[in-house]
Design an enzyme around this catalytic site. Structure first.
Site, PDB file in Angstrom:
ATOM      1  N   CYS A   2       0.869  -1.175   0.000  1.00  0.00           N
ATOM      2  CA  CYS A   2       0.000   0.000   0.000  1.00  0.00           C
ATOM      3  C   CYS A   2       0.911   1.232   0.000  1.00  0.00           C
ATOM      4  O   CYS A   2       2.113   1.128   0.173  1.00  0.00           O
ATOM      5  CB  CYS A   2      -0.858   0.026   1.258  1.00  0.00           C
ATOM      6  SG  CYS A   2      -1.824  -1.442   1.497  1.00  0.00           S
ATOM      7  N   ARG A  27       1.705   1.502  -6.106  1.00  0.00           N
ATOM      8  CA  ARG A  27       1.817   0.502  -5.034  1.00  0.00           C
ATOM      9  C   ARG A  27       0.473  -0.165  -4.733  1.00  0.00           C
ATOM     10  O   ARG A  27       0.404  -1.128  -3.979  1.00  0.00           O
ATOM     11  CB  ARG A  27       2.344   1.163  -3.754  1.00  0.00           C
ATOM     12  CG  ARG A  27       3.713   1.812  -3.885  1.00  0.00           C
ATOM     13  CD  ARG A  27       4.077   2.551  -2.617  1.00  0.00           C
ATOM     14  NE  ARG A  27       4.220   1.633  -1.513  1.00  0.00           N
ATOM     15  CZ  ARG A  27       5.356   0.991  -1.227  1.00  0.00           C
ATOM     16  NH1 ARG A  27       6.413   1.181  -1.975  1.00  0.00           N
ATOM     17  NH2 ARG A  27       5.431   0.148  -0.214  1.00  0.00           N
ATOM     18  N   TRP A  74      -3.605  -1.593  -1.291  1.00  0.00           N
ATOM     19  CA  TRP A  74      -3.485  -2.850  -2.035  1.00  0.00           C
ATOM     20  C   TRP A  74      -4.020  -3.895  -1.068  1.00  0.00           C
ATOM     21  O   TRP A  74      -3.354  -4.226  -0.080  1.00  0.00           O
ATOM     22  CB  TRP A  74      -2.027  -3.113  -2.400  1.00  0.00           C
ATOM     23  CG  TRP A  74      -1.791  -4.457  -3.003  1.00  0.00           C
ATOM     24  CD1 TRP A  74      -1.391  -5.593  -2.359  1.00  0.00           C
ATOM     25  CD2 TRP A  74      -1.964  -4.842  -4.365  1.00  0.00           C
ATOM     26  NE1 TRP A  74      -1.294  -6.635  -3.229  1.00  0.00           N
ATOM     27  CE2 TRP A  74      -1.642  -6.219  -4.471  1.00  0.00           C
ATOM     28  CE3 TRP A  74      -2.351  -4.175  -5.505  1.00  0.00           C
ATOM     29  CZ2 TRP A  74      -1.698  -6.915  -5.678  1.00  0.00           C
ATOM     30  CZ3 TRP A  74      -2.408  -4.877  -6.700  1.00  0.00           C
ATOM     31  CH2 TRP A  74      -2.087  -6.219  -6.782  1.00  0.00           C
ATOM     32  N   ASN A 100       0.758   0.002   6.023  1.00  0.00           N
ATOM     33  CA  ASN A 100       1.205  -0.798   4.879  1.00  0.00           C
ATOM     34  C   ASN A 100       1.899  -2.020   5.455  1.00  0.00           C
ATOM     35  O   ASN A 100       2.883  -1.892   6.175  1.00  0.00           O
ATOM     36  CB  ASN A 100       2.178  -0.010   3.997  1.00  0.00           C
ATOM     37  CG  ASN A 100       2.809  -0.899   2.928  1.00  0.00           C
ATOM     38  OD1 ASN A 100       2.173  -1.853   2.473  1.00  0.00           O
ATOM     39  ND2 ASN A 100       4.045  -0.621   2.561  1.00  0.00           N
ATOM     40  N   GLY A 101       1.366  -3.212   5.177  1.00  0.00           N
ATOM     41  CA  GLY A 101       2.006  -4.436   5.682  1.00  0.00           C
ATOM     42  C   GLY A 101       0.958  -5.481   6.015  1.00  0.00           C
ATOM     43  O   GLY A 101      -0.193  -5.382   5.605  1.00  0.00           O
ATOM     44  N   GLU A 487       8.816 -20.638 -19.521  1.00  0.00           N
ATOM     45  CA  GLU A 487       8.676 -19.282 -18.957  1.00  0.00           C
ATOM     46  C   GLU A 487       9.811 -18.380 -19.423  1.00  0.00           C
ATOM     47  O   GLU A 487       9.595 -17.228 -19.798  1.00  0.00           O
ATOM     48  CB  GLU A 487       8.614 -19.357 -17.427  1.00  0.00           C
ATOM     49  CG  GLU A 487       8.596 -18.039 -16.689  1.00  0.00           C
ATOM     50  CD  GLU A 487       7.436 -17.122 -17.059  1.00  0.00           C
ATOM     51  OE1 GLU A 487       6.491 -17.584 -17.729  1.00  0.00           O
ATOM     52  OE2 GLU A 487       7.494 -15.929 -16.719  1.00  0.00           O
ATOM     53  N   LYS A 491       9.340 -14.914 -21.553  1.00  0.00           N
ATOM     54  CA  LYS A 491       9.918 -13.638 -21.122  1.00  0.00           C
ATOM     55  C   LYS A 491      10.687 -12.993 -22.275  1.00  0.00           C
ATOM     56  O   LYS A 491      10.528 -11.828 -22.591  1.00  0.00           O
ATOM     57  CB  LYS A 491      10.853 -13.831 -19.922  1.00  0.00           C
ATOM     58  CG  LYS A 491      10.173 -14.092 -18.610  1.00  0.00           C
ATOM     59  CD  LYS A 491       9.451 -12.909 -18.014  1.00  0.00           C
ATOM     60  CE  LYS A 491       8.005 -12.802 -18.266  1.00  0.00           C
ATOM     61  NZ  LYS A 491       7.041 -13.790 -18.041  1.00  0.00           N
ATOM     62  N   GLU A 494       8.333 -11.892 -25.288  1.00  0.00           N
ATOM     63  CA  GLU A 494       7.319 -10.843 -25.067  1.00  0.00           C
ATOM     64  C   GLU A 494       7.936  -9.470 -24.772  1.00  0.00           C
ATOM     65  O   GLU A 494       7.260  -8.461 -24.938  1.00  0.00           O
ATOM     66  CB  GLU A 494       6.345 -11.239 -23.963  1.00  0.00           C
ATOM     67  CG  GLU A 494       6.903 -11.265 -22.562  1.00  0.00           C
ATOM     68  CD  GLU A 494       5.802 -11.538 -21.534  1.00  0.00           C
ATOM     69  OE1 GLU A 494       4.658 -11.098 -21.718  1.00  0.00           O
ATOM     70  OE2 GLU A 494       6.098 -12.208 -20.543  1.00  0.00           O
ATOM     71  N   HIS A 510      13.713 -34.625 -31.424  1.00  0.00           N
ATOM     72  CA  HIS A 510      12.515 -34.942 -32.233  1.00  0.00           C
ATOM     73  C   HIS A 510      12.116 -33.769 -33.113  1.00  0.00           C
ATOM     74  O   HIS A 510      10.953 -33.596 -33.437  1.00  0.00           O
ATOM     75  CB  HIS A 510      11.358 -35.318 -31.292  1.00  0.00           C
ATOM     76  CG  HIS A 510      11.655 -36.516 -30.451  1.00  0.00           C
ATOM     77  ND1 HIS A 510      11.670 -37.791 -30.944  1.00  0.00           N
ATOM     78  CD2 HIS A 510      12.027 -36.596 -29.150  1.00  0.00           C
ATOM     79  CE1 HIS A 510      11.997 -38.635 -29.963  1.00  0.00           C
ATOM     80  NE2 HIS A 510      12.229 -37.944 -28.869  1.00  0.00           N
ATOM     81  N   LYS A 609      -1.449  -5.753 -19.515  1.00  0.00           N
ATOM     82  CA  LYS A 609      -1.117  -6.417 -18.255  1.00  0.00           C
ATOM     83  C   LYS A 609      -2.181  -7.449 -17.879  1.00  0.00           C
ATOM     84  O   LYS A 609      -1.879  -8.502 -17.353  1.00  0.00           O
ATOM     85  CB  LYS A 609      -0.974  -5.387 -17.124  1.00  0.00           C
ATOM     86  CG  LYS A 609      -0.560  -6.003 -15.789  1.00  0.00           C
ATOM     87  CD  LYS A 609       0.763  -6.718 -15.879  1.00  0.00           C
ATOM     88  CE  LYS A 609       1.108  -7.511 -14.628  1.00  0.00           C
ATOM     89  NZ  LYS A 609       2.265  -8.407 -14.848  1.00  0.00           N
TER      90      LYS A 609
HETATM   91  C1  AGP Z   1       3.266 -13.023 -18.709  1.00  0.00           C
HETATM   92  O1  AGP Z   1       4.491 -12.317 -18.642  1.00  0.00           O
HETATM   93  C2  AGP Z   1       2.204 -12.254 -19.478  1.00  0.00           C
HETATM   94  N1  AGP Z   1       2.025 -10.968 -18.932  1.00  0.00           N
HETATM   95  C3  AGP Z   1       0.932 -13.054 -19.654  1.00  0.00           C
HETATM   96  O2  AGP Z   1       1.268 -14.281 -20.248  1.00  0.00           O
HETATM   97  C4  AGP Z   1       0.139 -13.343 -18.369  1.00  0.00           C
HETATM   98  O3  AGP Z   1       0.832 -14.288 -17.579  1.00  0.00           O
HETATM   99  C5  AGP Z   1      -1.221 -13.932 -18.771  1.00  0.00           C
HETATM  100  O4  AGP Z   1      -1.916 -12.964 -19.521  1.00  0.00           O
HETATM  101  C6  AGP Z   1      -2.063 -14.369 -17.588  1.00  0.00           C
HETATM  102  O5  AGP Z   1      -2.356 -13.260 -16.788  1.00  0.00           O
HETATM  103  P1  AGP Z   1      -2.965 -13.521 -15.328  1.00  0.00           P
HETATM  104  O6  AGP Z   1      -1.926 -14.246 -14.546  1.00  0.00           O
HETATM  105  O7  AGP Z   1      -3.244 -12.154 -14.787  1.00  0.00           O
HETATM  106  O8  AGP Z   1      -4.209 -14.341 -15.483  1.00  0.00           O
END
Ligand code: AGP
Length: 614
Positions: A2, A27, A74, A100-101, A487, A491, A494, A510, A609
């Site tokens: 927060c 935050r 938050w 905050n905590g 993963e 990273k 993207e 394969h 996001k």
């Molecule tokens: C991951 O770096 C991306 N931002 C994206 O794949 C994300 O993980 C996906 O859209 C799922 O989002 P969520 O965890 O908020 O459901």
């Protein structure tokens, strides 16, 4: 996390606090509130939503005040709504507090105060702390500052608090432990307090970064006094702020993503805070306690998610099956919802989602619910849509993740899944006490091991420089490091727009091996464990075809060091916890490559996001 802001002095507090809260909205922005002290008393205004909602709400209210405290929330305990917003106040309205905590032992304190006749209005741990301070102040006839000190001696957890009081109109009382709190010393005998320096920097550059278990009293007559929680007076260490505002919001990091990568020692610790104790040998996930028995008896557990969260689910599959011997299926939510899946009331469906708002995951969850399955959630945003429709769940407590590329949320999700797997394994007796205790100790040591890897940032940056020009990349891993390879590839692609694929290392022969030549960087997670020798063979296959090999290995490794072009050593840990460590170098590699390619790291092209549309 927060954001908290406070002011006391000759200026009007309201504009200073509201402006400061807007600077701290990164935050958390579930709700905002303010308490203002003037000759008419203590006025408290608080509303769900962003700071702008609070401004709209207060436009015709009494906003005068030479002292005030403000908060942008938050949510960690209790959903985002008006009553759970801060400031919280004592029943008689004399004191108000912002926090905050996380107060881990708030429930026990709440029971005791309830038995003493207190009636709580909110679901929050913060209101409990407010009432505890008020209870001590009244029953021990001590000052607000002394009541704060005595109350905090009873508290277990993390806090940064500021307390304002009608009966103590000349001062603010502040304290911190594990949550940051910066004190600004104004030029006109006035004082500022905030979670970081961004709300303060335009008024003064003279700051005191409060230390853990310190209590600050800022008094219009007496000035600043600093004490330890054991009531020993301390000399404030006043520093000169150098960072500019823009840099400060990112905590001095160039991007939110880098800041969030470096927050992981704290976010992983916050994730298991109050949920495990290696010394006493317990794991406790309160949010799913009532469903653990059903989980141990389920004929299968289905994990549904998207993107990075789906990768966390894949790690969960290895953990649940190997440790708790429970059959797990991990599904892309977008596929699951449309393929007419076979679901019944014996099934348990766990949705994993940082935002808790991903449309495909939400829809898949609603489908599972409609067919009678038990639905659980692992979310980072308290009160999010997914957390609201599930029967139960566990929050990851990673704090707001601003960077579009998920980093600390992923390791927090894996931490929760590890805790769940251990808890279920303990109930089922599928791992012995020694293994259980060892894993708990290893899990408690993860934050400092993550920090050891983060300390290699400059070395990793040097490796990144050699591959910033690549057009393609391959990521390989075995076992629970296979999802880490996926993963790592996500990273890179993207945020740097380099095409990257993750594969089980054994799958390379394969097909993907046809891709390998001297222009292809291959990132391999080759840590010690049952698959090590096979991974060495895979590495030799890559080298035989002139591939460039970057290997993540366990400290002390010799074999791979002889073969790979670059190696990044990570601390040894239990094989089930390797994903929490092996992910870190891949996050940093992707970050540095993307920065070197002048990509918009925090807001990559075409991405959002939270994907709240199909
Ligand atoms: C991951 O770096 C991306 N931002 C994206 O794949 C994300 O993980 C996906 O859209 C799922 O989002 P969520 O965890 O908020 O459901």
């Amino acid at each position: 996390m927060c954001g908290i802001v406070a002011y006391i002095g000759k200026k009007e507090a309201y504009p200073i606090i509201v402006k400061g809260l807007k600077r701290l909205e990164y935050r958390g922005y579930d709700s905002a509130g303010i308490a203002l002290l003037n000759n008419n008393g203590l006025n408290i205004y608080k509303k769900q939503g962003k700071v702008s909602n609070l401004e709209d709400f207060t436009h015709d209210k009494d906003k005068m005040g030479y002292a005030g405290i403000g908060h942008t929330r938050w949510a960690t305990h209790g959903p985002p709504n008006d009553v759970n917003s801060h400031p919280h106040s004592s029943e008689d309205g004399d004191i108000a507090l912002i926090h905050n905590g996380i107060i881990e032992n708030y429930d026990a304190i709440k029971q005791r105060l309830t038995n003493n006749g207190y009636k709580f209005k909110s679901d929050t741990d913060t209101e409990v702390l407010t009432y505890l301070i008020d209870d001590i102040k009244k029953n021990s006839s001590v000052s607000v500052a002394e009541a704060v000190r005595l109350a905090l001696q009873q508290v277990v957890g993390a806090y940064a608090i500021v307390v304002i009081s009608k009966s103590n109109p000349n001062q603010l009382v502040a304290a911190r432990k594990s949550s940051p709190l910066v004190l600004g010393i104004g030029k006109e005998n006035d004082f500022y307090l905030a979670s970081d320096a961004t709300p303060i920097v335009e008024y003064t550059k003279k700051v005191v970064y409060m230390e853990d278990e310190e209590i600050a009293i800022v008094d219009l007559d007496e000035g600043l006094k600093l004490y330890s929680i054991d009531d020993v007076e301390k000399t404030p260490y006043v520093q000169e702020l150098e960072l500019q505002l823009e840099a400060l919001e990112k905590g001095g990091y160039e991007h939110f993503m880098l800041k969030e990568i470096h927050e992981q020692p704290r976010s992983i610790k916050d994730c298991f805070r109050g949920r495990l104790n290696a010394e006493k040998g317990w794991v406790s996930l309160g949010g799913i306690k009532d469903y653990e028995d059903k989980m141990t008896k389920a004929n299968r557990i289905i994990m549904i998610a998207c993107g990075t969260s789906w990768h966390a689910g894949l790690v969960g599959e290895y953990l649940f099956e190997d440790l708790a011997r429970i059959n797990v299926e991990v599904e892309y939510a977008s596929e699951f919802r449309y393929r007419n899946p076979i679901i019944n009331e014996n099934d348990i469906v766990i949705a994993i989602s940082q935002s808790g708002e991903t449309a495909d995951t939400l829809a898949a969850l609603e489908l599972a619910k409609s067919k009678g399955a038990t639905i659980l959630g692992i979310c980072n945003v308290v009160g999010s849509s997914i957390s609201r429709i599930t029967d139960a769940g566990s929050y990851t407590h990673a704090g707001p993740e601003i960077g579009v590329a998920s980093t600390k949320a992923f390791t927090a999700q894996v931490t929760v899944l590890t805790l769940m797997a251990l808890s279920l394994a303990k109930i089922k007796g599928t791992i012995n006490e020694t293994k259980f205790r060892t894993m708990l100790s290893e899990l408690e040591a993860i934050p400092q091991k993550v920090q050891q890897i983060l300390d290699k940032n400059e070395d990793i940056k040097i490796i990144s420089e050699k591959y910033q020009g690549a057009s393609n990349a391959l990521y390989l891993g075995r076992g629970s490091s296979f999802p880490v390879a996926l993963e790592g590839a996500l990273k890179l692609k993207e945020i740097s727009y380099i095409h990257a694929e993750g594969y089980p290392a054994a799958e390379m022969k394969h097909g993907p091996i046809a891709l390998i030549d001297e222009a292809m960087p291959v990132f391999v997670i080759a840590t010690s464990g049952p698959s090590y020798e096979k991974l060495v063979s895979n590495i030799q296959e890559v080298k035989a075809r002139k591939g460039k090999l970057i290997a993540i290995v366990t400290e002390g490794d010799e074999q791979v060091h002889e073969i790979a072009d670059h190696t990044i050593d990570i601390p040894d840990t239990d094989e089930h916890l390797v994903p929490l460590l092996a992910t870190i170098p891949l996050q940093l590699l992707s970050y540095h490559i993307a920065v070197m390619r002048n990509c918009n790291v925090d807001q990559p092209r075409n991405l959002a996001k939270s994907v709240t549309v199909e």
